[in-house]
Design an enzyme around this catalytic site. Structure first.
Site, PDB file in Angstrom:
ATOM      1  N   GLY A 212      -1.186  18.352  -5.472  1.00 46.52           N
ATOM      2  CA  GLY A 212       0.218  18.019  -5.220  1.00 46.52           C
ATOM      3  C   GLY A 212       0.440  17.783  -3.748  1.00 46.52           C
ATOM      4  N   ASN A 213       1.691  17.802  -3.331  1.00 50.77           N
ATOM      5  CA  ASN A 213       1.990  17.674  -1.896  1.00 50.77           C
ATOM      6  C   ASN A 213       3.260  18.463  -1.583  1.00 50.77           C
ATOM      7  OD1 ASN A 213       4.360  15.784  -2.144  1.00 50.77           O
ATOM      8  ND2 ASN A 213       2.784  14.556  -3.142  1.00 50.77           N
ATOM      9  N   TYR A 214       3.634  18.481  -0.306  1.00 52.89           N
ATOM     10  CA  TYR A 214       4.722  19.361   0.131  1.00 52.89           C
ATOM     11  C   TYR A 214       6.125  18.779  -0.060  1.00 52.89           C
ATOM     12  CZ  TYR A 214       1.151  22.157   2.514  1.00 52.89           C
ATOM     13  OH  TYR A 214       0.083  22.940   2.794  1.00 52.89           O
ATOM     14  N   ALA A 280       7.132  11.242  -3.467  1.00 51.79           N
ATOM     15  CA  ALA A 280       5.809  11.271  -2.823  1.00 51.79           C
ATOM     16  C   ALA A 280       4.791  11.361  -3.960  1.00 51.79           C
ATOM     17  CB  ALA A 280       5.713  12.470  -1.897  1.00 51.79           C
TER      18      ALA A 280
END
Ligand code: CTP
Length: 405
Positions: A212-214, A280
């Protein structure tokens, strides 16, 4: 200040028992100065903080506090008031009034008027930071949004208690500018159907792990809320985030992976007037997801990855001339060239550029510093501001795309 769209508007100002009630004197003056008609209703506690005489003088109207006029037994007709008004503004709104409004309680004139009002209701909360952060208040505000009420977020600063935090009623000038925007016909996106993607995507490795990402989703949610505020019908296709929205006119579709986001975007785009791609999206996903939790071991371990579908490019390929497609470019290098190439490659009408290299901009902040680049290589640069304020600039650009002057 000039708030031209308030001219001739009929406004009920509801005042509740908060120290911020002193600011309603300035608020009333600004409404009157901008040629609005103002009728004020006060709750019994509001009178402890500012007198009805002050507000009656400034509003040039009798201030209403009770259901009945005690001297002649006449009834203050809240139904008539709610029909008369173009807008009801409750400022300041205490935690108590917000809780009552959320639950349909109407034990004073302000509450009955709000409950029976046919006009839009805008609420400017004011309270201690801990009261505002309490799950009960958060839930009540979400409930009010789901009823279609509009909330003017309180600002942060020194509170009456001496504590520092979020809970100050927004300044009168800002409230006036907010209402002026609300009535501004040139900012409306009435009935435009717009997709917003937001948040990260999670790509499963096994049942408990993912790539995943932030991304917090805050920028996408702020855009969705601003679009809805301006009258658009929003389909918010959101990856997993900690925030939620109950705003009316936002249909939220929660998704987890890039593939799910892709499928939903393709499903809703043909019937939409446009899409803003703020998510994102993970660029890669594990080629295979293990059905069981992968066990630990001593050897190196690698996950084979396959590219995810490029959702924006897919929409760019099927987009009609009348449909808007806007995207984001989060760049850490080559900021001069990369966004334009991305805009052309994905067939965006414009691209919003932000860089985590700018202090206060990017995933983890409540603020953002954006630039908007269009197909003709025109670029507009904006200052660092809250994501809510940045969303207004983006939605202004969307408005101009649909309604070129
Ligand atoms: N985007 C998308 N689907 C993807 C990847 C990106 O819809 N699979 C959208 C994003 O929502 C954003 C825009 O494309 O609006 C650009 O995203 P970004 O991650 O900057 O671009 P990439 O195409 O992934 O390029 P790179 O990561 O190589 O910079």
């Amino acid at each position: 200040m000039n708030a031209q769209y308030l001219h001739g508007k009929k406004i009920i100002l509801g005042v509740t028992g908060s120290i911020a009630a002193y600011k309603t004197a300035i608020l009333t003056r600004l409404l009157i100065k901008n040629n609005a008609s103002v009728k004020i209703i006060m709750t019994p506690f509001a009178k402890e903080f500012i007198t009805p005489v002050t507000l009656a003088t400034l509003s040039k109207n009798t201030v209403l506090c009770d259901f009945f006029k005690h001297d002649d037994g006449k009834w203050n007709n809240h139904i008539e008031l709610g029909i008369w008004a173009d807008l009801m503004l409750i400022a300041p709104a205490t935690a108590n009034t917000i809780a009552k409004l959320a639950n349909g309680i109407c034990d004073n004139l302000l509450l009955t008027t709000s409950l029976s009002a046919r006009c839009p209701v805008i609420i400017a909360p004011a309270m201690d930071c801990d009261m505002l952060a309490h799950p009960a208040t958060i839930k009540n505000l979400e409930t009010l949004k789901s009823f279609g009420n509009i909330i003017i977020e309180p600002s942060a600063g020194t509170l009456a208690s001496g504590l520092e935090g979020k809970g100050r009623m927004e300044e009168p000038e800002k409230i006036i500018s907010f209402i002026n925007d609300f009535f501004n016909p040139h900012k409306k996106l009435n009935k435009k159907k717009i997709i917003v993607t937001a948040g990260p995507t999670y790509e499963a490795i096994d049942p408990v792990r993912f790539i995943g990402n932030y991304s917090s989703g805050k920028m996408g949610y702020a855009i969705a809320e601003e679009l809805a505020f301006r009258g658009a019908e929003v389909t918010l296709i959101s990856g997993p985030v900690q925030i939620k929205t109950q705003a009316k006119n936002i249909f939220c579709i929660p998704v987890t992976s890039a593939q799910e986001m892709y499928e939903n975007c393709l499903k809703y785009f043909p019937e939409s007037n446009g899409a803003v791609m703020a998510a994102a999206v993970a660029d890669y996903t594990p080629t295979a997801t293990s059905p069981q939790k992968i066990k630990s071991g001593k050897n190196n371990f690698s996950v084979k990855l396959t590219p995810t579908p490029d959702i924006a490019s897919a929409l760019g390929k099927i987009k009609k001339k009348s449909q808007l497609l806007a995207g984001f470019a989060l760049e850490t290098e080559n900021i001069a060239k990369n966004p334009y190439n991305k805009l052309i490659k994905k067939n965006f009408d414009f691209i919003i550029i932000n860089s985590p290299n700018d202090k206060g901009a990017g995933f983890l902040y409540d603020t953002n510093k954006i630039s908007i680049l269009d197909k003709n290589n025109n670029i507009e640069n904006f200052k660092l501001k809250s994501k809510v304020e940045a969303a207004k600039d983006i939605v202004d650009k969307i408005y101009k795309w649909f309604e070129p002057q």
